[in-house]
Design a protein around this motif. Structure first.
Motif, PDB file in Angstrom:
ATOM      1  N   ALA A  38       0.819  -1.214   0.000  1.00 21.81           N
ATOM      2  CA  ALA A  38       0.000   0.000   0.000  1.00 21.81           C
ATOM      3  C   ALA A  38       0.852   1.263   0.000  1.00 21.81           C
ATOM      4  O   ALA A  38       0.527   2.244  -0.672  1.00 21.81           O
ATOM      5  N   GLN A  39       1.964   1.243   0.732  1.00 24.46           N
ATOM      6  CA  GLN A  39       2.802   2.436   0.807  1.00 24.46           C
ATOM      7  C   GLN A  39       3.424   2.752  -0.544  1.00 24.46           C
ATOM      8  O   GLN A  39       3.450   3.904  -0.982  1.00 24.46           O
ATOM      9  N   ALA A  40       3.929   1.723  -1.222  1.00 18.04           N
ATOM     10  CA  ALA A  40       4.514   1.925  -2.542  1.00 18.04           C
ATOM     11  C   ALA A  40       3.463   2.386  -3.541  1.00 18.04           C
ATOM     12  O   ALA A  40       3.702   3.255  -4.377  1.00 18.04           O
ATOM     13  N   THR A  41       2.279   1.796  -3.458  1.00 23.25           N
ATOM     14  CA  THR A  41       1.195   2.169  -4.358  1.00 23.25           C
ATOM     15  C   THR A  41       0.848   3.648  -4.218  1.00 23.25           C
ATOM     16  O   THR A  41       0.755   4.380  -5.199  1.00 23.25           O
ATOM     17  N   GLU A  42       0.666   4.097  -2.985  1.00 22.32           N
ATOM     18  CA  GLU A  42       0.295   5.485  -2.755  1.00 22.32           C
ATOM     19  C   GLU A  42       1.405   6.442  -3.185  1.00 22.32           C
ATOM     20  O   GLU A  42       1.131   7.494  -3.779  1.00 22.32           O
ATOM     21  N   ALA A  43       2.652   6.086  -2.928  1.00 21.38           N
ATOM     22  CA  ALA A  43       3.769   6.957  -3.296  1.00 21.38           C
ATOM     23  C   ALA A  43       3.870   7.120  -4.803  1.00 21.38           C
ATOM     24  O   ALA A  43       4.056   8.232  -5.320  1.00 21.38           O
ATOM     25  N   ALA A  44       3.761   6.016  -5.537  1.00 14.80           N
ATOM     26  CA  ALA A  44       3.858   6.080  -6.990  1.00 14.80           C
ATOM     27  C   ALA A  44       2.695   6.860  -7.592  1.00 14.80           C
ATOM     28  O   ALA A  44       2.872   7.681  -8.492  1.00 14.80           O
ATOM     29  N   MET A  45       1.493   6.608  -7.092  1.00 16.86           N
ATOM     30  CA  MET A  45       0.323   7.305  -7.619  1.00 16.86           C
ATOM     31  C   MET A  45       0.366   8.791  -7.274  1.00 16.86           C
ATOM     32  O   MET A  45      -0.026   9.634  -8.091  1.00 16.86           O
ATOM     33  N   GLN A  46       0.845   9.140  -6.096  1.00 20.81           N
ATOM     34  CA  GLN A  46       0.920  10.545  -5.723  1.00 20.81           C
ATOM     35  C   GLN A  46       1.890  11.299  -6.622  1.00 20.81           C
ATOM     36  O   GLN A  46       1.647  12.458  -6.973  1.00 20.81           O
ATOM     37  N   ALA A  47       2.991  10.640  -7.018  1.00 23.41           N
ATOM     38  CA  ALA A  47       3.939  11.275  -7.930  1.00 23.41           C
ATOM     39  C   ALA A  47       3.265  11.598  -9.262  1.00 23.41           C
ATOM     40  O   ALA A  47       3.450  12.680  -9.824  1.00 23.41           O
ATOM     41  N   LEU A  48       2.440  10.665  -9.763  1.00 19.19           N
ATOM     42  CA  LEU A  48       1.742  10.903 -11.031  1.00 19.19           C
ATOM     43  C   LEU A  48       0.672  11.985 -10.882  1.00 19.19           C
ATOM     44  O   LEU A  48       0.489  12.810 -11.778  1.00 19.19           O
ATOM     45  N   ARG A  49      -0.034  11.978  -9.761  1.00 22.03           N
ATOM     46  CA  ARG A  49      -1.045  13.025  -9.544  1.00 22.03           C
ATOM     47  C   ARG A  49      -0.381  14.402  -9.510  1.00 22.03           C
ATOM     48  O   ARG A  49      -0.897  15.368 -10.086  1.00 22.03           O
ATOM     49  N   SER A  50       0.740  14.498  -8.816  1.00 20.44           N
ATOM     50  CA  SER A  50       1.442  15.784  -8.718  1.00 20.44           C
ATOM     51  C   SER A  50       1.879  16.270 -10.091  1.00 20.44           C
ATOM     52  O   SER A  50       1.726  17.449 -10.432  1.00 20.44           O
ATOM     53  N   LEU A  51       2.426  15.351 -10.899  1.00 20.87           N
ATOM     54  CA  LEU A  51       2.866  15.725 -12.239  1.00 20.87           C
ATOM     55  C   LEU A  51       1.694  16.208 -13.080  1.00 20.87           C
ATOM     56  O   LEU A  51       1.787  17.210 -13.788  1.00 20.87           O
ATOM     57  N   HIS A  52       0.559  15.499 -12.989  1.00 18.18           N
ATOM     58  CA  HIS A  52      -0.621  15.894 -13.762  1.00 18.18           C
ATOM     59  C   HIS A  52      -1.112  17.282 -13.349  1.00 18.18           C
ATOM     60  O   HIS A  52      -1.396  18.134 -14.201  1.00 18.18           O
ATOM     61  N   GLU A  53      -1.189  17.530 -12.048  1.00 14.88           N
ATOM     62  CA  GLU A  53      -1.665  18.828 -11.567  1.00 14.88           C
ATOM     63  C   GLU A  53      -0.714  19.958 -11.976  1.00 14.88           C
ATOM     64  O   GLU A  53      -1.149  21.035 -12.395  1.00 14.88           O
ATOM     65  N   GLU A  54       0.579  19.712 -11.876  1.00 12.23           N
ATOM     66  CA  GLU A  54       1.557  20.720 -12.283  1.00 12.23           C
ATOM     67  C   GLU A  54       1.463  21.010 -13.778  1.00 12.23           C
ATOM     68  O   GLU A  54       1.586  22.161 -14.211  1.00 12.23           O
ATOM     69  N   THR A  55       1.246  19.936 -14.563  1.00  9.42           N
ATOM     70  CA  THR A  55       1.151  20.108 -16.015  1.00  9.42           C
ATOM     71  C   THR A  55      -0.082  20.913 -16.392  1.00  9.42           C
ATOM     72  O   THR A  55      -0.024  21.804 -17.249  1.00  9.42           O
ATOM     73  N   GLU A  56      -1.218  20.630 -15.756  1.00 12.13           N
ATOM     74  CA  GLU A  56      -2.430  21.403 -16.042  1.00 12.13           C
ATOM     75  C   GLU A  56      -2.211  22.878 -15.717  1.00 12.13           C
ATOM     76  O   GLU A  56      -2.605  23.761 -16.485  1.00 12.13           O
ATOM     77  N   GLU A  57      -1.587  23.153 -14.580  1.00 11.60           N
ATOM     78  CA  GLU A  57      -1.327  24.536 -14.194  1.00 11.60           C
ATOM     79  C   GLU A  57      -0.380  25.213 -15.177  1.00 11.60           C
ATOM     80  O   GLU A  57      -0.569  26.372 -15.544  1.00 11.60           O
ATOM     81  N   LYS A  58       0.627  24.495 -15.638  1.00 10.20           N
ATOM     82  CA  LYS A  58       1.591  25.064 -16.578  1.00 10.20           C
ATOM     83  C   LYS A  58       0.921  25.400 -17.900  1.00 10.20           C
ATOM     84  O   LYS A  58       1.173  26.463 -18.484  1.00 10.20           O
ATOM     85  N   TYR A  59       0.074  24.516 -18.400  1.00 12.26           N
ATOM     86  CA  TYR A  59      -0.605  24.791 -19.665  1.00 12.26           C
ATOM     87  C   TYR A  59      -1.524  26.010 -19.550  1.00 12.26           C
ATOM     88  O   TYR A  59      -1.659  26.785 -20.489  1.00 12.26           O
ATOM     89  N   ARG A  60      -2.162  26.178 -18.401  1.00 11.54           N
ATOM     90  CA  ARG A  60      -2.988  27.377 -18.204  1.00 11.54           C
ATOM     91  C   ARG A  60      -2.119  28.631 -18.207  1.00 11.54           C
ATOM     92  O   ARG A  60      -2.472  29.654 -18.813  1.00 11.54           O
ATOM     93  N   GLU A  61      -0.979  28.553 -17.543  1.00 12.68           N
ATOM     94  CA  GLU A  61      -0.062  29.692 -17.488  1.00 12.68           C
ATOM     95  C   GLU A  61       0.494  30.023 -18.867  1.00 12.68           C
ATOM     96  O   GLU A  61       0.520  31.187 -19.285  1.00 12.68           O
ATOM     97  N   VAL A  62       0.926  29.001 -19.590  1.00 12.97           N
ATOM     98  CA  VAL A  62       1.532  29.201 -20.899  1.00 12.97           C
ATOM     99  C   VAL A  62       0.497  29.695 -21.913  1.00 12.97           C
ATOM    100  O   VAL A  62       0.832  30.419 -22.862  1.00 12.97           O
ATOM    101  N   GLY A  63      -0.764  29.330 -21.708  1.00 19.98           N
ATOM    102  CA  GLY A  63      -1.807  29.763 -22.639  1.00 19.98           C
ATOM    103  C   GLY A  63      -1.956  31.258 -22.755  1.00 19.98           C
ATOM    104  O   GLY A  63      -2.548  31.759 -23.717  1.00 19.98           O
ATOM    105  N   ARG A  64      -1.405  32.003 -21.806  1.00 21.87           N
ATOM    106  CA  ARG A  64      -1.487  33.465 -21.848  1.00 21.87           C
ATOM    107  C   ARG A  64      -0.330  34.097 -22.625  1.00 21.87           C
ATOM    108  O   ARG A  64      -0.281  35.314 -22.782  1.00 21.87           O
ATOM    109  N   LEU A  65       0.603  33.273 -23.109  1.00 20.28           N
ATOM    110  CA  LEU A  65       1.770  33.778 -23.829  1.00 20.28           C
ATOM    111  C   LEU A  65       1.514  33.809 -25.334  1.00 20.28           C
ATOM    112  O   LEU A  65       0.545  33.224 -25.825  1.00 20.28           O
ATOM    113  N   SER A  66       2.391  34.460 -26.059  1.00 21.03           N
ATOM    114  CA  SER A  66       2.321  34.455 -27.520  1.00 21.03           C
ATOM    115  C   SER A  66       2.657  33.056 -28.023  1.00 21.03           C
ATOM    116  O   SER A  66       3.308  32.272 -27.310  1.00 21.03           O
ATOM    117  N   PRO A  67       2.246  32.703 -29.262  1.00 25.42           N
ATOM    118  CA  PRO A  67       2.511  31.350 -29.777  1.00 25.42           C
ATOM    119  C   PRO A  67       3.985  30.958 -29.730  1.00 25.42           C
ATOM    120  O   PRO A  67       4.312  29.840 -29.335  1.00 25.42           O
TER     121      PRO A  67
END
Length: 227
Positions: A38-67
Motif C-alpha cells: 500500500a505504501q509503494a502504491t500510494e507513493a507512486a500514484m501521488q507522484a503521477l497526480r502531482s505531475l498531472h496537476e503541475e502540467t495542467e497549471e503550466k498549460y494554463r499559465e503558458v496559454g497566456r503567452l504568444s505562440p
C-alpha cells in the motif's frame, strides 16, 4: 524558434499516427504480477497526480503567452519535468541500445543524453498537447513487474472523449521504480507505444542513414535545457 523544427513537426505527426494505430495494444499479461504494498502504491500514484496537476497549471499559465513563447516555454517545462521524474541514467542507454557502447567509446554520453531528451520531449509533446485541458487523471491500477520486483506498472487515462472538439483521451502505462527514496519513470507507454522503444527505433533509423555522431548532433541541438 528554439527547439522547434519542421522535422520535429514530422516526428510529432508520425508519433500521433502511431498512438492511434496502437490504441488496441496493451501490456502483456505475463509482465504483471501481484500488486505492490500500500505504501509503494500510494507513493507512486501521488507522484503521477502531482505531475498531472503541475502540467495542467503550466498549460494554463503558458496559454497566456504568444505562440512563439508558448512553444519555448512548453519545451523547457517538459524537459525539466523529464529530468525530475524520469531515471535518465537508465533510460538514455536503453534509447541508444546497441549503439550505446560506441557512444561511451567516443565519450559522447553527455551530448547523447541531450539528444535523447530532446527526441523524447518531441514525442511527449505530440501526445500531451493533444488532449483536452482540464481533464481528470484516472489511475486504474498499479502492479509489480513479474520480472523485476523493484519495478511497478501504473496504468491510467487522461482526457475525456469529445465528439466535436477534436481532442482525444489517451491511456498510459508508466513503468516506475524507487531510486534513492524517489519514484522515477523507466518508460511511458501511450496507448501501447513505448516512449523508450519509439525513440530507440528512431535513433536506429537515423544512425543507419547518417551515422551516430550526426544523429546525436541533430537532436542535441534541439534541447532547450542544460544537464
Amino acid at each position: 524558434m528554439p527547439g522547434h523544427t519542421d522535422e520535429s513537426d514530422g516526428l510529432g505527426r508520425v508519433f500521433r499516427r502511431l498512438l492511434l494505430l496502437a490504441s488496441l495494444v496493451v501490456a502483456p499479461a505475463a509482465v504483471i504480477a501481484e500488486p505492490p504494498g500500500a505504501q509503494a502504491t500510494e507513493a507512486a500514484m501521488q507522484a503521477l497526480r502531482s505531475l498531472h496537476e503541475e502540467t495542467e497549471e503550466k498549460y494554463r499559465e503558458v496559454g497566456r503567452l504568444s505562440p512563439d513563447d508558448q512553444e519555448t516555454a512548453l519545451n523547457v517545462y517538459v524537459e525539466q519535468q523529464m529530468r525530475r521524474y524520469l531515471d535518465l541514467e537508465a533510460i538514455v542507454p536503453a534509447v541508444y541500445g546497441v549503439h550505446w557502447p560506441a557512444v561511451v567509446k567516443e565519450k559522447l554520453e553527455a551530448k547523447a543524453a541531450q539528444a535523447a531528451l530532446a527526441l523524447m520531449r518531441n514525442n511527449i509533446r505530440a501526445a500531451f498537447d493533444n488532449y483536452e485541458r482540464g481533464s481528470r487523471l484516472r489511475l486504474l491500477r498499479i502492479q509489480t513487474d513479474a520480472r523485476s520486483a523493484d519495478q511497478v506498472w501504473v496504468s491510467g487515462t487522461v482526457g475525456t472523449p469529445t465528439v466535436h472538439g477534436g481532442k482525444l483521451p489517451f491511456s498510459f502505462i508508466a513503468k516506475v521504480h524507487e531510486k534513492d527514496g524517489r519514484w522515477l519513470g523507466l518508460d511511458l507507454v501511450f496507448l501501447g507505444a513505448s516512449l523508450v522503444g519509439f525513440a530507440r527505433s528512431d535513433i536506429e533509423t537515423r544512425v543507419a542513414a547518417q551515422g551516430l555522431e550526426a544523429t546525436i548532433e541533430e537532436f542535441a541541438a534541439q534541447a532547450v535545457t542544460d544537464p
